[in-house]
Design a protein around this motif. Sequence first.
Motif, PDB file in Angstrom:
ATOM      1  N   SER A   1     -15.787  43.261  24.548  1.00 25.90           N
ATOM      2  CA  SER A   1     -16.560  42.026  24.680  1.00 25.90           C
ATOM      3  C   SER A   1     -15.621  40.826  24.725  1.00 25.90           C
ATOM      4  CB  SER A   1     -17.498  41.874  23.477  1.00 25.90           C
ATOM      5  OG  SER A   1     -16.725  41.764  22.278  1.00 25.90           O
ATOM      6  N   LYS A   2     -16.179  39.649  24.941  1.00 24.62           N
ATOM      7  CA  LYS A   2     -15.400  38.414  24.847  1.00 24.62           C
ATOM      8  C   LYS A   2     -14.842  38.250  23.441  1.00 24.62           C
ATOM      9  CE  LYS A   2     -17.708  34.786  25.935  1.00 24.62           C
ATOM     10  NZ  LYS A   2     -18.017  33.362  26.202  1.00 24.62           N
ATOM     11  N   ASN A   3     -15.622  38.638  22.446  1.00 21.50           N
ATOM     12  CA  ASN A   3     -15.183  38.547  21.057  1.00 21.50           C
ATOM     13  C   ASN A   3     -13.952  39.406  20.832  1.00 21.50           C
ATOM     14  OD1 ASN A   3     -15.542  39.009  17.888  1.00 21.50           O
ATOM     15  ND2 ASN A   3     -16.749  37.235  18.494  1.00 21.50           N
ATOM     16  N   ASP A   4     -13.929  40.565  21.465  1.00 21.13           N
ATOM     17  CA  ASP A   4     -12.783  41.459  21.371  1.00 21.13           C
ATOM     18  C   ASP A   4     -11.549  40.807  21.999  1.00 21.13           C
ATOM     19  OD1 ASP A   4     -11.603  43.855  20.604  1.00 21.13           O
ATOM     20  OD2 ASP A   4     -12.058  44.856  22.486  1.00 21.13           O
ATOM     21  N   LEU A   5     -11.735  40.102  23.103  1.00 27.47           N
ATOM     22  CA  LEU A   5     -10.636  39.375  23.734  1.00 27.47           C
ATOM     23  C   LEU A   5     -10.093  38.294  22.801  1.00 27.47           C
ATOM     24  CD1 LEU A   5     -11.832  38.853  27.417  1.00 27.47           C
ATOM     25  CD2 LEU A   5      -9.598  39.724  26.737  1.00 27.47           C
ATOM     26  N   LEU A   6     -10.985  37.538  22.192  1.00 22.90           N
ATOM     27  CA  LEU A   6     -10.570  36.474  21.286  1.00 22.90           C
ATOM     28  C   LEU A   6      -9.749  37.047  20.132  1.00 22.90           C
ATOM     29  CD1 LEU A   6     -10.655  33.511  20.426  1.00 22.90           C
ATOM     30  CD2 LEU A   6     -12.848  33.979  19.301  1.00 22.90           C
ATOM     31  N   PHE A   7     -10.202  38.152  19.583  1.00 23.45           N
ATOM     32  CA  PHE A   7      -9.476  38.804  18.499  1.00 23.45           C
ATOM     33  C   PHE A   7      -8.090  39.232  18.963  1.00 23.45           C
ATOM     34  CE2 PHE A   7      -8.225  42.985  16.793  1.00 23.45           C
ATOM     35  CZ  PHE A   7      -8.006  42.652  15.462  1.00 23.45           C
ATOM     36  N   GLU A   8      -8.017  39.858  20.127  1.00 22.32           N
ATOM     37  CA  GLU A   8      -6.747  40.417  20.597  1.00 22.32           C
ATOM     38  C   GLU A   8      -5.732  39.338  20.936  1.00 22.32           C
ATOM     39  OE1 GLU A   8      -4.122  43.295  20.917  1.00 22.32           O
ATOM     40  OE2 GLU A   8      -6.188  43.577  20.282  1.00 22.32           O
ATOM     41  N   ILE A   9      -6.208  38.175  21.351  1.00 19.50           N
ATOM     42  CA  ILE A   9      -5.307  37.073  21.682  1.00 19.50           C
ATOM     43  C   ILE A   9      -4.404  36.747  20.497  1.00 19.50           C
ATOM     44  CG2 ILE A   9      -5.277  34.547  21.994  1.00 19.50           C
ATOM     45  CD1 ILE A   9      -7.645  34.943  23.956  1.00 19.50           C
ATOM     46  N   TYR A  10      -4.985  36.672  19.309  1.00 19.88           N
ATOM     47  CA  TYR A  10      -4.193  36.319  18.135  1.00 19.88           C
ATOM     48  C   TYR A  10      -3.611  37.555  17.454  1.00 19.88           C
ATOM     49  CZ  TYR A  10      -2.697  33.495  14.156  1.00 19.88           C
ATOM     50  OH  TYR A  10      -1.944  32.862  13.200  1.00 19.88           O
ATOM     51  N   HIS A  11      -4.328  38.645  17.494  1.00 22.64           N
ATOM     52  CA  HIS A  11      -3.843  39.869  16.863  1.00 22.64           C
ATOM     53  C   HIS A  11      -2.530  40.330  17.481  1.00 22.64           C
ATOM     54  CE1 HIS A  11      -3.827  44.354  16.284  1.00 22.64           C
ATOM     55  NE2 HIS A  11      -3.986  43.945  15.052  1.00 22.64           N
TER      56      HIS A  11
ATOM     57  N   VAL B   1      -2.302  30.371  19.991  1.00 24.89           N
ATOM     58  CA  VAL B   1      -2.542  29.859  18.634  1.00 24.89           C
ATOM     59  C   VAL B   1      -3.598  28.758  18.653  1.00 24.89           C
ATOM     60  CG1 VAL B   1      -1.494  28.739  16.626  1.00 24.89           C
ATOM     61  CG2 VAL B   1      -0.204  30.466  17.913  1.00 24.89           C
ATOM     62  N   LYS B   2      -3.520  27.880  19.638  1.00 28.77           N
ATOM     63  CA  LYS B   2      -4.505  26.798  19.740  1.00 28.77           C
ATOM     64  C   LYS B   2      -5.916  27.356  19.944  1.00 28.77           C
ATOM     65  CE  LYS B   2      -1.499  23.156  21.582  1.00 28.77           C
ATOM     66  NZ  LYS B   2      -1.177  22.325  22.771  1.00 28.77           N
ATOM     67  N   VAL B   3      -6.031  28.350  20.812  1.00 23.56           N
ATOM     68  CA  VAL B   3      -7.340  28.968  21.043  1.00 23.56           C
ATOM     69  C   VAL B   3      -7.859  29.590  19.769  1.00 23.56           C
ATOM     70  CG1 VAL B   3      -8.493  30.898  22.193  1.00 23.56           C
ATOM     71  CG2 VAL B   3      -7.039  29.361  23.512  1.00 23.56           C
ATOM     72  N   TYR B   4      -6.998  30.303  19.066  1.00 27.60           N
ATOM     73  CA  TYR B   4      -7.432  30.956  17.827  1.00 27.60           C
ATOM     74  C   TYR B   4      -7.882  29.925  16.795  1.00 27.60           C
ATOM     75  CZ  TYR B   4      -7.452  33.321  13.397  1.00 27.60           C
ATOM     76  OH  TYR B   4      -7.841  33.776  12.166  1.00 27.60           O
ATOM     77  N   VAL B   5      -7.088  28.878  16.586  1.00 26.39           N
ATOM     78  CA  VAL B   5      -7.428  27.864  15.574  1.00 26.39           C
ATOM     79  C   VAL B   5      -8.768  27.218  15.893  1.00 26.39           C
ATOM     80  CG1 VAL B   5      -6.754  25.610  14.662  1.00 26.39           C
ATOM     81  CG2 VAL B   5      -5.047  27.419  14.895  1.00 26.39           C
ATOM     82  N   ARG B   6      -8.994  26.957  17.175  1.00 27.70           N
ATOM     83  CA  ARG B   6     -10.225  26.273  17.582  1.00 27.70           C
ATOM     84  C   ARG B   6     -11.445  27.188  17.595  1.00 27.70           C
ATOM     85  NH1 ARG B   6      -9.664  23.890  23.320  1.00 27.70           N
ATOM     86  NH2 ARG B   6     -10.355  25.975  23.926  1.00 27.70           N
ATOM     87  N   GLU B   7     -11.217  28.475  17.892  1.00 28.25           N
ATOM     88  CA  GLU B   7     -12.341  29.371  18.125  1.00 28.25           C
ATOM     89  C   GLU B   7     -12.475  30.494  17.088  1.00 28.25           C
ATOM     90  OE1 GLU B   7     -14.309  28.485  20.403  1.00 28.25           O
ATOM     91  OE2 GLU B   7     -13.181  27.474  21.989  1.00 28.25           O
ATOM     92  N   MET B   8     -11.628  30.512  16.059  1.00 32.05           N
ATOM     93  CA  MET B   8     -11.616  31.660  15.150  1.00 32.05           C
ATOM     94  C   MET B   8     -12.941  31.886  14.440  1.00 32.05           C
ATOM     95  SD  MET B   8      -9.208  30.241  12.064  1.00 32.05           S
ATOM     96  CE  MET B   8      -9.533  28.649  11.274  1.00 32.05           C
ATOM     97  N   HIS B   9     -13.718  30.815  14.271  1.00 29.23           N
ATOM     98  CA  HIS B   9     -15.014  30.972  13.594  1.00 29.23           C
ATOM     99  C   HIS B   9     -16.001  31.796  14.416  1.00 29.23           C
ATOM    100  CE1 HIS B   9     -15.498  27.501  16.241  1.00 29.23           C
ATOM    101  NE2 HIS B   9     -16.797  27.707  16.207  1.00 29.23           N
ATOM    102  N   LYS B  10     -15.654  32.071  15.678  1.00 31.15           N
ATOM    103  CA  LYS B  10     -16.525  32.887  16.522  1.00 31.15           C
ATOM    104  C   LYS B  10     -16.324  34.388  16.280  1.00 31.15           C
ATOM    105  CE  LYS B  10     -17.938  29.173  18.632  1.00 31.15           C
ATOM    106  NZ  LYS B  10     -17.357  28.753  19.901  1.00 31.15           N
TER     107      LYS B  10
END
Length: 200
Positions: free
Chosen positions: A52-62, A104-113
């Motif tokens: 999912s998109k959520n999985d992408l967001l996680f992997e970006i920072y992971h 890092v910027k994406v994670y900081v801004r979107e981590m609550h998702k």
Amino acid sequence: MVEHARVSAVETRILAAAVRLFAEQGFDGTSVQEIVEEAEVTKGALYHYFDSKNDLLFEIYHSLLSRQLADLDRILGEGLPPREAVQALIAELLDTTTECIDEVKVYVREMHKLDQARMHAIKADRRRYHVTFREFVESAQRAGDFSTVASAETVTLLLFGMINDIPQWYRPQGPKAPSEIAAEVSAFLLAALDPALQLR
């Protein structure tokens, strides 16, 4: 570009596209269709690697955290003197964080998702780095290599507070390279940890 431990160039391309779009449009403002178009892949290819998109967001920072943890283990495993080890760790942290500044910027801004399980996994990785570094400083203090004027916990919080704030002030075209910033941060922390301070 940071080399993540990936088995497929397609997977890396999808992540890079997601980073660009999340940075420009936000997580909610980006559709899966836009990501596959940006990456020039099919939806089937995306869902082959990511649920999912959520999985992408996680992997970006992971991916970044995984690299930093691997660097931590490698540097501490080399058995360097404490001062050299701290210098090497700070240099690696500055290098990887600034090299992946958009991630890092994406994670900081979107981590609550992130959902609870993924957020827990990210926090566990961050905590492992924090604890390992703190215990290393504590060990060097017990051995007399570092001053105890500041506790290992305070030293750790100072370092990671600065690292966590990098997205707020770092600019790739700024006046100082990451290596220069790392040298200054190392000098600052190591001056505070100088065992000669114990004599004053």
